[in-house]
Design a protein around this motif. Structure first.
Motif: not given
Lengths: 403, 242
Positions: A124, A142-145, A147-148, A150, A208-209
């Motif tokens: 992270t 970004t936090s979106g990246e 979390r998802a 990306k 996560r990626t």
């Protein structure tokens, strides 16, 4: 009287320039070797310490598996951590600055026709904080990246150089194995670590990626924990240990199947090792000083024999045993101190050049210079005493008859 | 430093040997160099010691010069028993009261005449300026003015011996001991050297003990002592003119 003795010693040394230079060569080499070794060793120690300090001294690494090895063949590797282990640490332990779970996978990074084998490290933004690693260019995740999961990546300096050369990589799409991913940032270069590995050779992607698109599992192989300034890393270490034992259901009395490594411990271990090595090298160099001393003794004995008649004359006109002894002793000490001075100059110069070649900092230590000088003078006293005493104790009649 | 009780009681001898014997080696290999010498030398005397090789005259000179000690008997220098003195005390006695002139000159090579003459003064602790002045005066007294910077290698045998004499008298010794000073010189040089010595004896009152083979040289002395096989064979007074 002492002034005359010193002047006489200088004159006697000047008379035999070649012999005097060869005599002190041993001392010169010895002192130069000691100073070079100790200075370079000191530089290497400082280098190691600062390298590890760059990792952050308030940094802890938590890894699965036991730290101690060797005393039993049944060293358990321990289960990998999961992402929620890191979350639990962040949640339950106070005084932390950042917690970064990481996992890594060797992979091919491909851009255009360039191909580079490197490590894909999933973590992270905390990773950049705990490693104290600024971006040279671009942005963080970004936090979106995160979390998802990306397909975005931040390049280490080596990977950037290998794939892009002088081009700007921001916005380009590279492939990591089968994953196409967009470059959003480039890290500053940290160069080689003191263990010899290239710290810039990796690509950072969201954890996560990595899990979903590359490794296919949810393992976390290492958790970096950095304490806030002023918080004892020892206390944090104990807290983390307690928490992890609890989470991993380790019964009391059983050994941990993970370990927490304190960077400060690492600093002292590593600098301790280089210090021992420095001491060892210095000791080996000091042996050559001893050999140099024997060289001085040898030449002084020859000189005393050669100058027997002169000694006889001096004794006849009223020189005391002490006077003659002092004359030869001062000569030996002047010789060896002079050798020491030349050795210091050569040693410091060699250390400065060597430090540049080995890429370690050149740290001038006046202490070792003083020690080396005193030591070389002491060598003159110790090894000059025996020949000087022989000179002083000569029988004047015998000495005068000597051809 | 130069005044001793004996100058008030000038009747007592400067040098007195009482039954002095010297044995080298031990047992059967023992060599008796001196077999009991009794000798008095008074202040201001000029004594020549003659004798064949091995008669003990050089041994006697070494004892007089405190370079050696007697095996038996007593050597009184100015009333002090030199046989009882330690090595360093004898060195101090040499430093303060004795001057030596050797057959082989015994100058320091590669060292200027001036510095050779300064040598005894260095051990006396004379300050540099005074030392230089004394040495220059001594060289002038032996007729070597202008040769101060020459090293022994650049001087003739006679000149070298003059430097040695200058070195011996620069400290104003009580006794000058000369062991065959003319042994390496031709007769003209020898006479010059003897005249220098005789002048120091008559003008400065320096007591001189001279060892020589040569009767012509001994003729400069006021008293001639002949050694034979380690004892004094004969003694005669001499006019002091050759």
């Amino acid at each position: 009287m002492l002034r005359e003795t010193v002047l006489l010693a200088f004159r006697e040394i000047r008379r035999n320039v070649l012999r005097s230079s060869l005599t002190i060569l041993g001392i010169v080499i010895g002192v130069a070797a000691v100073i070079t070794m100790v200075t370079l060793g000191g530089g290497a120690t400082a280098q190691v310490a600062s390298d590890i300090a760059k990792l952050g001294t308030n940094l802890l690494q938590v890894r699965p598996g036991q730290a101690r090895r060797g005393h039993s063949g049944t060293r358990s590797t321990g289960d990998m951590f999961k992402e929620d282990d890191a979350e639990a640490i962040a949640r339950e332990i106070s005084g932390l600055a950042a917690v970064a779970p990481t996992a890594s996978q060797t992979t091919q990074a491909i851009f255009g026709n360039k191909n580079w084998s490197t490590a894909a490290t999933g973590s992270t933004n905390s990773y950049l904080r705990v490693r104290d690693w600024p971006l040279e260019n671009g942005r963080q995740f970004t936090s979106g990246e995160l979390r998802a999961g990306k397909a975005v990546c931040i390049l280490g300096a080596t990977v950037r150089k290998e794939l892009f050369g002088g081009q700007n990589p921001i916005g380009a799409t590279i492939r990591l194995g089968k994953l196409s991913c967009q470059v959003i940032g480039v890290l500053e270069s940290k160069g080689q670590s003191s263990f010899g590995t290239d710290r810039d050779d990796f690509v950072l992607i969201p954890l996560r990626t990595l899990h979903r698109r590359i490794t296919g599992n949810t393992d976390v192989s290492r958790i970096y924990v950095s304490a806030q300034d002023g918080v004892s890393t020892k206390k944090v270490e104990q807290d983390v240990e307690r928490l992890m034992r609890e989470r991993r259901h380790i019964a009391s009395g059983k050994e941990d199947d993970f370990h927490v490594r304190d960077m400060q411990e690492l600093v002292s271990t590593m600098t301790g090792t280089t210090r021992v090595l420095t001491g060892l090298l210095g000791a080996v160099a000091a042996v050559s000083l001893l050999v140099g001393g024997i060289g001085i003794m040898n030449i002084m004995l020859v000189s005393v024999t050669e100058r027997t008649r002169e000694i006889g004359i001096r004794l006849a006109v009223g020189a005391l045993e002490r006077d003659v002894l002092m004359q030869f002793l001062v000569e030996a000490v002047v010789l060896s101190s002079f050798g020491g001075l030349i050795g210091i100059v050569l040693g410091v110069a060699a250390a400065a050049v060597g430090a540049r070649l080995l890429a370690v900092p050149f740290i001038f230590d006046p202490g070792i210079v003083v020690i080396a000088f005193v030591f070389s003078a002491a060598v003159g006293v110790i090894f000059g005493y025996f020949p000087a005493r022989q000179a002083g104790q000569m029988d004047p009649i015998e000495a005068l008859r000597h051809e | 430093m130069n005044t001793t009780p004996s100058e008030q009681i000038s009747k007592s001898p400067l040098i007195e040997l009482k039954g002095v014997a010297k044995v080298y080696g031990k047992g059967r290999a023992a060599m008796h160099a001196l077999r009991g010498i009794d000798l008095r030398i008074d202040h201001g005397e000029f004594v020549a010691v003659m004798g064949p090789s091995g008669s003990g005259k050089s041994t006697c000179m070494n004892i007089l010069g405190c370079l050696d000690t007697p095996s038996a008997g007593a050597y009184l220098f100015d009333g002090v028993d030199a046989g009882e003195l330690s090595r360093d005390q004898r060195a101090l006695l040499r430093r303060n009261y004795l001057g030596f002139v050797f057959q082989g000159f015994n100058l320091l090579n590669r060292t200027s005449a001036l510095e050779n003459v300064e040598l005894p003064l260095i051990y006396r602790g004379t300050p540099t300026g005074e030392r230089r002045a004394c040495a220059l005066r001594a060289l002038e007294a032996v007729g070597l003015k202008g040769w101060e910077t020459h090293t022994p290698g650049e001087l003739s045998g006679g000149q070298q011996q003059r430097v040695a004499i200058a070195r011996a008298i620069v400290t104003n010794p009580k006794v000058l001991l000369a062991d065959e000073p003319t042994g390496n010189l031709d007769s003209a040089c020898s006479r010059e050297i003897m005249e220098v010595l005789a002048a120091f004896n008559s003008e400065r009152g320096i007591t001189i003990a001279l060892v020589t083979h040569d009767a012509d040289m001994a003729a400069y002395a006021k008293r001639i002592i002949r050694f034979l096989d380690g004892i004094i064979d004969s003694e005669e007074q001499n006019g002091g003119t050759p």
